[in-house]
Design a protein around this motif. Structure first.
Motif, PDB file in Angstrom:
ATOM      1  N   LEU A 107     -10.697  -1.231 -17.630  1.00 21.87           N
ATOM      2  CA  LEU A 107     -12.547  -0.605 -17.224  1.00 21.87           C
ATOM      3  C   LEU A 107     -12.866  -0.756 -18.402  1.00 21.87           C
ATOM      4  CD1 LEU A 107      -9.518   3.009 -18.572  1.00 21.87           C
ATOM      5  CD2 LEU A 107     -11.258   2.609 -16.642  1.00 21.87           C
ATOM      6  N   ARG A 108     -12.677  -2.223 -19.248  1.00 24.32           N
ATOM      7  CA  ARG A 108     -13.763  -2.657 -20.183  1.00 24.32           C
ATOM      8  C   ARG A 108     -14.386  -3.411 -19.360  1.00 24.32           C
ATOM      9  NH1 ARG A 108      -8.661  -3.460 -24.809  1.00 24.32           N
ATOM     10  NH2 ARG A 108      -9.248  -1.269 -26.007  1.00 24.32           N
ATOM     11  N   GLY A 109     -13.744  -3.501 -18.416  1.00 24.94           N
ATOM     12  CA  GLY A 109     -14.614  -5.164 -17.232  1.00 24.94           C
ATOM     13  C   GLY A 109     -15.084  -4.166 -16.831  1.00 24.94           C
ATOM     14  N   ARG A 127     -13.903   5.728 -11.646  1.00 29.81           N
ATOM     15  CA  ARG A 127     -12.701   6.014 -10.502  1.00 29.81           C
ATOM     16  C   ARG A 127     -12.582   4.567  -9.614  1.00 29.81           C
ATOM     17  NH1 ARG A 127     -16.343   8.931  -8.494  1.00 29.81           N
ATOM     18  NH2 ARG A 127     -17.232   9.754 -10.111  1.00 29.81           N
ATOM     19  N   ARG A 128     -13.923   4.094  -9.484  1.00 27.09           N
ATOM     20  CA  ARG A 128     -13.608   2.465  -8.562  1.00 27.09           C
ATOM     21  C   ARG A 128     -12.360   1.497  -9.214  1.00 27.09           C
ATOM     22  NH1 ARG A 128     -19.767   3.099  -8.282  1.00 27.09           N
ATOM     23  NH2 ARG A 128     -19.441   1.422  -9.431  1.00 27.09           N
ATOM     24  N   ALA A 129     -12.519   1.581 -10.703  1.00 26.28           N
ATOM     25  CA  ALA A 129     -12.075   0.343 -11.128  1.00 26.28           C
ATOM     26  C   ALA A 129     -10.202   1.009 -11.442  1.00 26.28           C
ATOM     27  CB  ALA A 129     -12.357   0.224 -13.236  1.00 26.28           C
ATOM     28  N   CYS A 130     -10.247   2.393 -11.267  1.00 26.15           N
ATOM     29  CA  CYS A 130      -9.007   2.391 -11.160  1.00 26.15           C
ATOM     30  C   CYS A 130      -8.065   2.842  -9.808  1.00 26.15           C
ATOM     31  CB  CYS A 130      -8.787   4.463 -11.875  1.00 26.15           C
ATOM     32  SG  CYS A 130      -9.243   4.124 -13.676  1.00 26.15           S
ATOM     33  N   LEU A 131      -9.004   3.053  -9.245  1.00 28.63           N
ATOM     34  CA  LEU A 131      -8.856   3.370  -7.763  1.00 28.63           C
ATOM     35  C   LEU A 131      -8.287   2.293  -6.356  1.00 28.63           C
ATOM     36  CD1 LEU A 131      -8.041   4.933  -5.289  1.00 28.63           C
ATOM     37  CD2 LEU A 131     -10.157   5.139  -3.901  1.00 28.63           C
ATOM     38  N   GLY A 132      -7.057   1.669  -6.610  1.00 26.53           N
ATOM     39  CA  GLY A 132      -5.989   0.968  -5.443  1.00 26.53           C
ATOM     40  C   GLY A 132      -5.603  -0.506  -6.764  1.00 26.53           C
ATOM     41  N   PHE A 133      -6.323  -0.217  -7.664  1.00 27.92           N
ATOM     42  CA  PHE A 133      -5.822  -1.176  -8.866  1.00 27.92           C
ATOM     43  C   PHE A 133      -4.479  -0.966  -8.936  1.00 27.92           C
ATOM     44  CE2 PHE A 133      -4.947  -2.359 -14.069  1.00 27.92           C
ATOM     45  CZ  PHE A 133      -5.122  -3.472 -13.793  1.00 27.92           C
ATOM     46  N   ALA A 134      -3.229  -2.221  -9.430  1.00 27.54           N
ATOM     47  CA  ALA A 134      -2.473  -2.015  -9.202  1.00 27.54           C
ATOM     48  C   ALA A 134      -2.004  -3.168 -10.440  1.00 27.54           C
ATOM     49  CB  ALA A 134      -1.864  -3.677  -7.929  1.00 27.54           C
ATOM     50  N   PRO A 135      -1.355  -2.061 -11.715  1.00 30.73           N
ATOM     51  CA  PRO A 135      -1.265  -2.964 -13.485  1.00 30.73           C
ATOM     52  C   PRO A 135       0.113  -3.498 -12.538  1.00 30.73           C
ATOM     53  CG  PRO A 135      -1.021  -0.069 -13.213  1.00 30.73           C
ATOM     54  CD  PRO A 135      -1.387  -0.554 -11.879  1.00 30.73           C
ATOM     55  N   PRO A 136       0.589  -4.043 -13.829  1.00 30.43           N
ATOM     56  CA  PRO A 136       2.089  -5.131 -13.449  1.00 30.43           C
ATOM     57  C   PRO A 136       2.553  -4.534 -13.143  1.00 30.43           C
ATOM     58  CG  PRO A 136       0.776  -5.799 -15.448  1.00 30.43           C
ATOM     59  CD  PRO A 136      -0.288  -4.566 -15.145  1.00 30.43           C
TER      60      PRO A 136
END
Length: 152
Positions: free
Chosen positions: A15-17, A90-99
């Motif tokens: 999110l910061r990025g 929204r773009r940063a979250c959708l599809g992002f796979a945390p560890p």
């Protein structure tokens, strides 16, 4: 397996990025009590809880982490500028796979209204991971020698 704090930390970094114009931090308090000091606003991440699937093979179960991001945008930037910040989040979250997680999906987005000079939005998302039981390590019998002779 990644700990909850590692998963949350990875999402905060993402999110910061994506929204460098905002303060991005973990905040579990009431959004009305957040001291908004940043001139443009803030994105506040909070763990809302988890749901668990059935126990598999006695060792683990699917854990669905539910997270919320409260976005506070100073009123002077309200309007179409809100859309840009919300789109980036929204773009940063959708599809992002945390560890050790599956790609995240969005659950909802809600306009909470204007209060204290800020437009407020809530974005809910979720991701699946695996919750694994703690293993009790039993003593392992070590093979010390191999003999090809038959023992009586």
């Amino acid at each position: 397996m990644a700990s909850t704090s590692q998963i949350v930390g990875a999402l905060l970094a993402r999110l910061r990025g994506a929204a460098p114009q905002l303060t991005v931090e973990y905040y579990a308090g009431a959004e009305d009590e957040y001291p908004l000091a940043h001139p443009q606003g803030a994105a506040l991440l909070c763990l809302r809880g988890s749901q668990f699937g059935p126990l598999r093979d006695g060792y683990g179960q699917v854990r669905t982490l539910q997270l919320a991001i409260t976005v506070l945008l100073n009123q002077r930037d309200a309007g179409l500028g809100d859309c840009d910040a919300l789109d980036a989040i929204r773009r940063a979250c959708l599809g992002f796979a945390p560890p050790d997680c599956q790609p995240a999906w969005l659950l909802s987005e809600t306009f909470l209204g204007y209060r204290d000079g800020a437009a407020r939005y809530a974005i809910a998302l979720a991701t699946d991971t695996l919750q694994v039981t703690e293993a009790d390590l039993e003593p392992v019998i070590m093979l010390n020698a191999v003999s090809y002779e038959e023992q009586p």
